[in-house]
Design a protein around this motif. Structure first.
Motif, PDB file in Angstrom:
ATOM      1  N   ILE A  20       0.838  -1.208   0.000  1.00 30.89           N
ATOM      2  CA  ILE A  20       0.000   0.000   0.000  1.00 30.89           C
ATOM      3  C   ILE A  20       0.869   1.252   0.000  1.00 30.89           C
ATOM      4  O   ILE A  20       0.633   2.211  -0.745  1.00 30.89           O
ATOM      5  CB  ILE A  20      -0.947  -0.008   1.215  1.00 30.89           C
ATOM      6  N   ILE A  21       1.907   1.252   0.851  1.00 31.86           N
ATOM      7  CA  ILE A  21       2.811   2.409   0.915  1.00 31.86           C
ATOM      8  C   ILE A  21       3.561   2.588  -0.402  1.00 31.86           C
ATOM      9  O   ILE A  21       3.828   3.704  -0.846  1.00 31.86           O
ATOM     10  CB  ILE A  21       3.802   2.233   2.088  1.00 31.86           C
ATOM     11  N   THR A  22       3.889   1.466  -1.054  1.00 28.73           N
ATOM     12  CA  THR A  22       4.599   1.536  -2.334  1.00 28.73           C
ATOM     13  C   THR A  22       3.717   2.109  -3.430  1.00 28.73           C
ATOM     14  O   THR A  22       4.164   2.900  -4.271  1.00 28.73           O
ATOM     15  CB  THR A  22       5.078   0.132  -2.748  1.00 28.73           C
ATOM     16  N   ILE A  23       2.433   1.729  -3.441  1.00 30.77           N
ATOM     17  CA  ILE A  23       1.551   2.128  -4.535  1.00 30.77           C
ATOM     18  C   ILE A  23       1.025   3.547  -4.369  1.00 30.77           C
ATOM     19  O   ILE A  23       0.622   4.187  -5.349  1.00 30.77           O
ATOM     20  CB  ILE A  23       0.370   1.132  -4.658  1.00 30.77           C
ATOM     21  N   THR A  24       1.027   4.080  -3.129  1.00 31.28           N
ATOM     22  CA  THR A  24       0.456   5.404  -2.890  1.00 31.28           C
ATOM     23  C   THR A  24       1.131   6.511  -3.713  1.00 31.28           C
ATOM     24  O   THR A  24       0.446   7.326  -4.328  1.00 31.28           O
ATOM     25  CB  THR A  24       0.505   5.743  -1.386  1.00 31.28           C
ATOM     26  N   PRO A  25       2.482   6.585  -3.750  1.00 34.19           N
ATOM     27  CA  PRO A  25       3.103   7.620  -4.598  1.00 34.19           C
ATOM     28  C   PRO A  25       2.739   7.471  -6.068  1.00 34.19           C
ATOM     29  O   PRO A  25       2.627   8.462  -6.788  1.00 34.19           O
ATOM     30  CB  PRO A  25       4.609   7.407  -4.379  1.00 34.19           C
ATOM     31  N   ILE A  26       2.540   6.219  -6.524  1.00 33.03           N
ATOM     32  CA  ILE A  26       2.170   6.004  -7.925  1.00 33.03           C
ATOM     33  C   ILE A  26       0.810   6.622  -8.204  1.00 33.03           C
ATOM     34  O   ILE A  26       0.579   7.203  -9.263  1.00 33.03           O
ATOM     35  CB  ILE A  26       2.175   4.493  -8.261  1.00 33.03           C
ATOM     36  N   ALA A  27      -0.109   6.504  -7.233  1.00 32.37           N
ATOM     37  CA  ALA A  27      -1.427   7.112  -7.394  1.00 32.37           C
ATOM     38  C   ALA A  27      -1.306   8.626  -7.552  1.00 32.37           C
ATOM     39  O   ALA A  27      -1.977   9.237  -8.380  1.00 32.37           O
ATOM     40  CB  ALA A  27      -2.307   6.767  -6.199  1.00 32.37           C
ATOM     41  N   SER A 178      13.189   1.836  -4.436  1.00 33.33           N
ATOM     42  CA  SER A 178      12.775   1.010  -5.566  1.00 33.33           C
ATOM     43  C   SER A 178      11.773   1.726  -6.461  1.00 33.33           C
ATOM     44  O   SER A 178      11.391   1.213  -7.512  1.00 33.33           O
ATOM     45  CB  SER A 178      12.144  -0.298  -5.058  1.00 33.33           C
ATOM     46  N   PHE A 179      11.360   2.930  -6.052  1.00 35.42           N
ATOM     47  CA  PHE A 179      10.351   3.654  -6.819  1.00 35.42           C
ATOM     48  C   PHE A 179      11.008   4.717  -7.690  1.00 35.42           C
ATOM     49  O   PHE A 179      11.951   5.383  -7.264  1.00 35.42           O
ATOM     50  CB  PHE A 179       9.334   4.307  -5.884  1.00 35.42           C
ATOM     51  N   GLN A 180      10.493   4.878  -8.905  1.00 36.83           N
ATOM     52  CA  GLN A 180      11.102   5.814  -9.852  1.00 36.83           C
ATOM     53  C   GLN A 180      10.061   6.761 -10.436  1.00 36.83           C
ATOM     54  O   GLN A 180       9.048   6.334 -10.978  1.00 36.83           O
ATOM     55  CB  GLN A 180      11.789   5.036 -10.980  1.00 36.83           C
ATOM     56  N   PHE A 181      10.298   8.075 -10.291  1.00 40.93           N
ATOM     57  CA  PHE A 181       9.493   9.087 -10.976  1.00 40.93           C
ATOM     58  C   PHE A 181      10.152   9.346 -12.324  1.00 40.93           C
ATOM     59  O   PHE A 181      11.320   9.722 -12.379  1.00 40.93           O
ATOM     60  CB  PHE A 181       9.465  10.397 -10.179  1.00 40.93           C
ATOM     61  N   THR A 182       9.430   9.165 -13.411  1.00 43.54           N
ATOM     62  CA  THR A 182      10.042   9.337 -14.724  1.00 43.54           C
ATOM     63  C   THR A 182       9.285  10.342 -15.579  1.00 43.54           C
ATOM     64  O   THR A 182       8.091  10.575 -15.385  1.00 43.54           O
ATOM     65  CB  THR A 182      10.082   8.005 -15.495  1.00 43.54           C
ATOM     66  N   GLY A 183      10.018  10.943 -16.519  1.00 43.43           N
ATOM     67  CA  GLY A 183       9.456  11.749 -17.589  1.00 43.43           C
ATOM     68  C   GLY A 183       8.379  12.727 -17.208  1.00 43.43           C
ATOM     69  O   GLY A 183       8.571  13.645 -16.394  1.00 43.43           O
ATOM     70  N   LEU A 184       7.220  12.538 -17.818  1.00 50.96           N
ATOM     71  CA  LEU A 184       6.105  13.472 -17.693  1.00 50.96           C
ATOM     72  C   LEU A 184       5.639  13.621 -16.253  1.00 50.96           C
ATOM     73  O   LEU A 184       5.313  14.722 -15.801  1.00 50.96           O
ATOM     74  CB  LEU A 184       4.941  13.005 -18.576  1.00 50.96           C
ATOM     75  N   ALA A 185       5.617  12.532 -15.503  1.00 50.99           N
ATOM     76  CA  ALA A 185       5.159  12.586 -14.112  1.00 50.99           C
ATOM     77  C   ALA A 185       6.082  13.468 -13.276  1.00 50.99           C
ATOM     78  O   ALA A 185       5.618  14.331 -12.512  1.00 50.99           O
ATOM     79  CB  ALA A 185       5.096  11.176 -13.531  1.00 50.99           C
ATOM     80  N   LEU A 186       7.395  13.285 -13.398  1.00 53.27           N
ATOM     81  CA  LEU A 186       8.353  14.083 -12.646  1.00 53.27           C
ATOM     82  C   LEU A 186       8.265  15.552 -13.053  1.00 53.27           C
ATOM     83  O   LEU A 186       8.297  16.450 -12.200  1.00 53.27           O
ATOM     84  CB  LEU A 186       9.773  13.556 -12.867  1.00 53.27           C
ATOM     85  N   ALA A 187       8.132  15.810 -14.354  1.00 52.35           N
ATOM     86  CA  ALA A 187       8.019  17.185 -14.846  1.00 52.35           C
ATOM     87  C   ALA A 187       6.781  17.866 -14.272  1.00 52.35           C
ATOM     88  O   ALA A 187       6.823  19.038 -13.875  1.00 52.35           O
ATOM     89  CB  ALA A 187       7.969  17.197 -16.376  1.00 52.35           C
ATOM     90  N   THR A 188       5.669  17.137 -14.214  1.00 56.35           N
ATOM     91  CA  THR A 188       4.426  17.698 -13.688  1.00 56.35           C
ATOM     92  C   THR A 188       4.566  18.056 -12.218  1.00 56.35           C
ATOM     93  O   THR A 188       4.164  19.145 -11.780  1.00 56.35           O
ATOM     94  CB  THR A 188       3.263  16.696 -13.860  1.00 56.35           C
ATOM     95  N   ILE A 189       5.153  17.151 -11.433  1.00 55.76           N
ATOM     96  CA  ILE A 189       5.306  17.387  -9.995  1.00 55.76           C
ATOM     97  C   ILE A 189       6.223  18.571  -9.725  1.00 55.76           C
ATOM     98  O   ILE A 189       5.926  19.441  -8.894  1.00 55.76           O
ATOM     99  CB  ILE A 189       5.850  16.114  -9.314  1.00 55.76           C
ATOM    100  N   ILE A 190       7.346  18.647 -10.444  1.00 55.09           N
ATOM    101  CA  ILE A 190       8.290  19.753 -10.247  1.00 55.09           C
ATOM    102  C   ILE A 190       7.660  21.071 -10.672  1.00 55.09           C
ATOM    103  O   ILE A 190       7.852  22.115 -10.029  1.00 55.09           O
ATOM    104  CB  ILE A 190       9.601  19.479 -11.013  1.00 55.09           C
ATOM    105  N   ALA A 191       6.852  21.051 -11.751  1.00 56.41           N
ATOM    106  CA  ALA A 191       6.168  22.274 -12.189  1.00 56.41           C
ATOM    107  C   ALA A 191       5.214  22.773 -11.108  1.00 56.41           C
ATOM    108  O   ALA A 191       5.141  23.981 -10.836  1.00 56.41           O
ATOM    109  CB  ALA A 191       5.408  22.001 -13.489  1.00 56.41           C
ATOM    110  N   ILE A 192       4.496  21.855 -10.474  1.00 61.34           N
ATOM    111  CA  ILE A 192       3.563  22.230  -9.397  1.00 61.34           C
ATOM    112  C   ILE A 192       4.328  22.827  -8.217  1.00 61.34           C
ATOM    113  O   ILE A 192       3.936  23.866  -7.656  1.00 61.34           O
ATOM    114  CB  ILE A 192       2.745  20.999  -8.946  1.00 61.34           C
TER     115      ILE A 192
END
Length: 206
Positions: A20-27, A178-192
């Motif tokens: 659950i803790i692993t999947i939460t950031p993905i959500a 073990s979790f990786q923020f990639t591409g569009l997702a990372l760009a969106t978070i940093i923009a926010i």
């Protein structure tokens, strides 16, 4: 048939807090990516999907899809920028066409010969298609800024847009365990984050 893993049938059902803790950031990642996609869709179709059907419903659709995928052993799912790139290029925005394409994609996934046939396409052709799709995503984002008259002469806007484009188009990633923020997702978070912490005006602009 691919291996389907169904809780209660393939293995005993249990609550795994580590999972659950692993999947939460993905959500969170899929939510931010989803909002960016909806904004581009608004511009492509000249409709306001934030109001009709509403962001709550489109996000709920993403959530239900991820829930169903998880119950049969699949990954979290979201709307995909590549599909939006196809819509931008073809100008086909019909929900029924998209639903039909989804059904065919699921059916064709069980036909290995078709997969082998597609893989016979030369790599430069696949590469060229990828250039178009991912480039269209970035261009659509620029179109959103143009339509909303974003002043890139302001240092704040220029820095946010530049950082987001380099990270998104360059497909930069952030590894956290073990979790990786990639591409569009990372760009969106940093923009926010940049939008929240950067001052409205630079000292030299006051």
């Amino acid at each position: 048939m691919p291996p389907f893993e169904v809780p209660g049938l393939s293995y005993p059902f249990k609550i795994d807090w580590g999972a659950i803790i692993t999947i939460t950031p993905i959500a969170f990642v899929t939510m931010t990516e989803h909002m960016g996609h909806i904004m581009v869709l608004d511009e492509l179709t000249h409709r306001n999907f934030f109001k009709d059907p509403g962001l709550n419903r489109t996000l709920a659709g993403d959530g239900v899809a991820s829930l169903v995928a998880g119950l049969i052993g699949g990954p979290a799912v979201t709307s995909y920028g590549e599909n939006i790139g196809v819509m931008a290029i073809t100008k086909v925005h019909s929900v029924y066409v998209l639903m039909g394409a989804a059904v065919f994609a699921m059916l064709f996934a069980f036909v290995n010969k078709l997969n082998v046939l597609i893989m016979q396409m030369p790599l430069p052709v696949i590469g060229g298609i990828s250039f178009l799709l991912f480039g269209t995503i970035a261009t659509s984002g620029i179109q959103v800024m143009i339509d909303h008259h974003v002043d890139l002469g302001k240092k704040r806007n220029l820095m946010i847009a530049s950082t987001t484009l380099v990270i998104g188009v360059g497909n930069a990633y952030l590894q956290l365990g073990s979790f990786q923020f990639t591409g569009l997702a990372l760009a969106t978070i940093i923009a926010i984050i940049l939008n929240l912490i950067m001052p409205q005006e630079a000292a030299s602009e006051k």
